[in-house]
Design a protein around this motif. Structure first.
Motif, mmCIF file in Angstrom:
data_model
loop_
_atom_site.group_PDB
_atom_site.id
_atom_site.type_symbol
_atom_site.label_atom_id
_atom_site.label_comp_id
_atom_site.label_asym_id
_atom_site.label_seq_id
_atom_site.Cartn_x
_atom_site.Cartn_y
_atom_site.Cartn_z
ATOM 1 N N GLU A 179 0.849 -1.190 0.000
ATOM 2 C CA GLU A 179 0.000 0.000 0.000
ATOM 3 C C GLU A 179 0.885 1.241 0.000
ATOM 4 O OE1 GLU A 179 -3.581 2.228 2.539
ATOM 5 O OE2 GLU A 179 -2.593 0.445 3.354
ATOM 6 N N SER A 190 -4.640 6.871 -1.344
ATOM 7 C CA SER A 190 -3.896 5.626 -1.161
ATOM 8 C C SER A 190 -4.182 4.681 -2.318
ATOM 9 C CB SER A 190 -4.263 4.949 0.165
ATOM 10 O OG SER A 190 -5.594 4.482 0.137
ATOM 11 N N LYS A 192 -3.730 0.382 -2.917
ATOM 12 C CA LYS A 192 -3.363 -0.873 -2.275
ATOM 13 C C LYS A 192 -3.361 -2.003 -3.296
ATOM 14 C CE LYS A 192 -4.579 -3.852 1.650
ATOM 15 N NZ LYS A 192 -5.485 -4.045 2.808
#
Length: 393
Positions: A179, A190, A192
């Protein structure tokens, strides 16, 4: 900068033109396909640029399970036990080429049979069949309570094209996910990647040019033990192509014999399948229920095999995996993302074909059989192709 981006795209696309050598695992003839699909064949072959196997009646290579393809400089690969794949639900796994794989599976698969296809350069073993026993009967994977150890955190690539993309890489001493948390003034975004690996790579797209971003890398092992890096920075003001650090080997571990093992993670919470091959491979994993077949769009085609029609490859095989088998030299991070959903709110033109679940594939930008345009693009040029979705470019 735009000219450089077009050159990069051209290099990625030029590999679509070579003639492919095929090896069939069955006696199914492409002429049989032509007899039923004459109109489709005439339309495809009437184009200026035609897919070589399609032109040579090798329809089975891309469409029939158990028929395989290799590039012209490789030995043909034999097929596998296709008849055993009726009623199989193929799992949606990210593309990952490695010698050792760790895959976490939910407890709802208990009692089903896993079908594992390993595919490497010149390597295609028989389909592996694994019956999943009750979780309680498997050895418990030890939890040492220690987070993964992060090392060699680095920026390996900064590219300016339609938008700016940045690739970040790092290593860990144990298998864990990946991540990246990032942002201009704070870590408010973000990305991931769920693949468990020791060599991590995440590409961020849609970044602003000429800016400095903060980022933090995060990795969690199968037990949830989490490692976080310090706050770091990358710069999108200039292009960067890593000269070699991105190829650094992950930390060494005790060699594992080829084969597979099953473990229990937590108290009857999930399965862990470890699979080791003699060379780097990708894995396709499917599950066949112990009693009733699991109804999905990907298994609907399998019922045709019971009425005399050969078993067809899944849409994921036909639109992504078979392309990768032939064009292994293309580095995916330098071409358009595939096997992903379009960004929220993006309108995809009708001529850009999507997978049944809406994901982008190789065939979103390239015509499967033939096209009037070079590289079998669905648009007349690379710039037009990009503007079809990225209208503000």
């Amino acid at each position: 900068m735009k000219a450089a981006a077009v050159q990069i795209l051209a290099l990625a696309l030029c590999a679509l033109s070579p003639l492919m050598a095929v090896s069939a695992a069955s006696s199914i003839s492409g002429e049989s396909c032509v007899n039923c699909h004459q109109a489709l064949v005439d339309k495809g072959r009437g184009q200026r640029y035609v897919h070589a196997p399609f032109l040579n009646n090798k329809c089975t290579v891309c469409h029939i399970e158990g028929v395989t393809v290799s590039s012209a400089n490789e030995t043909g690969i034999t097929g596998t036990d296709a008849d055993s794949e009726d009623e199989v639900v193929w799992l949606d796994l990210p593309f990952h080429r490695a010698q050792e794989h760790w895959i976490q599976l939910g407890e709802e698969l208990s009692g089903s049979t896993l079908m594992i296809k390993a595919k490497g350069s010149g390597y295609r073993p028989a389909v592996e069949k694994i019956s999943l026993p009750p979780l309680s009967s498997l050895p418990l994977l030890n939890n040492d309570l220690n987070p993964p150890r992060l090392s060699e955190i680095r920026v390996t690539d900064v590219r300016k094209a339609m938008t700016v993309s940045v690739t970040l890489a790092w290593n860990t001493d144990e298998f864990s996910d990946s991540e990246v948390r990032f942002g201009r003034d704070e870590l408010n975004s973000s990305k991931k990647v769920s693949t468990l690996t020791r060599k991590h790579e995440v590409t961020l797209v849609g970044l602003d040019p000429g800016k400095i971003y903060q980022y933090q890398v995060v990795s969690r092992d199968v037990h949830g033990n989490t490692a976080r890096s310090a706050l770091l920075e990358f710069d999108t003001r200039r292009n960067l192509i890593d000269s070699g650090s991105g190829n650094a080997a992950p930390p060494s571990t005790t060699p594992t014999e080829p084969g597979w093992h099953l473990y229990r993670v937590g108290e009857n919470s999930s399965y862990l399948l470890t699979y080791t091959a003699p060379l780097p491979v990708t894995l396709d994993i499917g599950a066949r229920a112990a009693s009733q077949p699991l109804p999905t769009a990907e298994t609907a085609h399998a019922s045709e095999s019971t009425s005399g029609h050969p078993l067809l490859k899944t849409s994921s095989d036909t639109n992504i995996s078979i392309c990768r088998d032939c064009h292994q030299e293309i580095q995916e991070k330098y071409s358009h993302p595939i096997n992903v959903l379009p960004p929220l709110g993006m309108e995809i033109p009708q001529e850009y074909e999507l997978m049944p679940d809406g994901r982008l594939s190789c065939m979103s930008c390239h015509s499967a059989h033939g096209s009037a345009f070079r590289y079998r693009l669905v648009k007349s040029g690379k710039a037009d192709l990009c503007r079809g979705c990225h209208r503000n470019y």
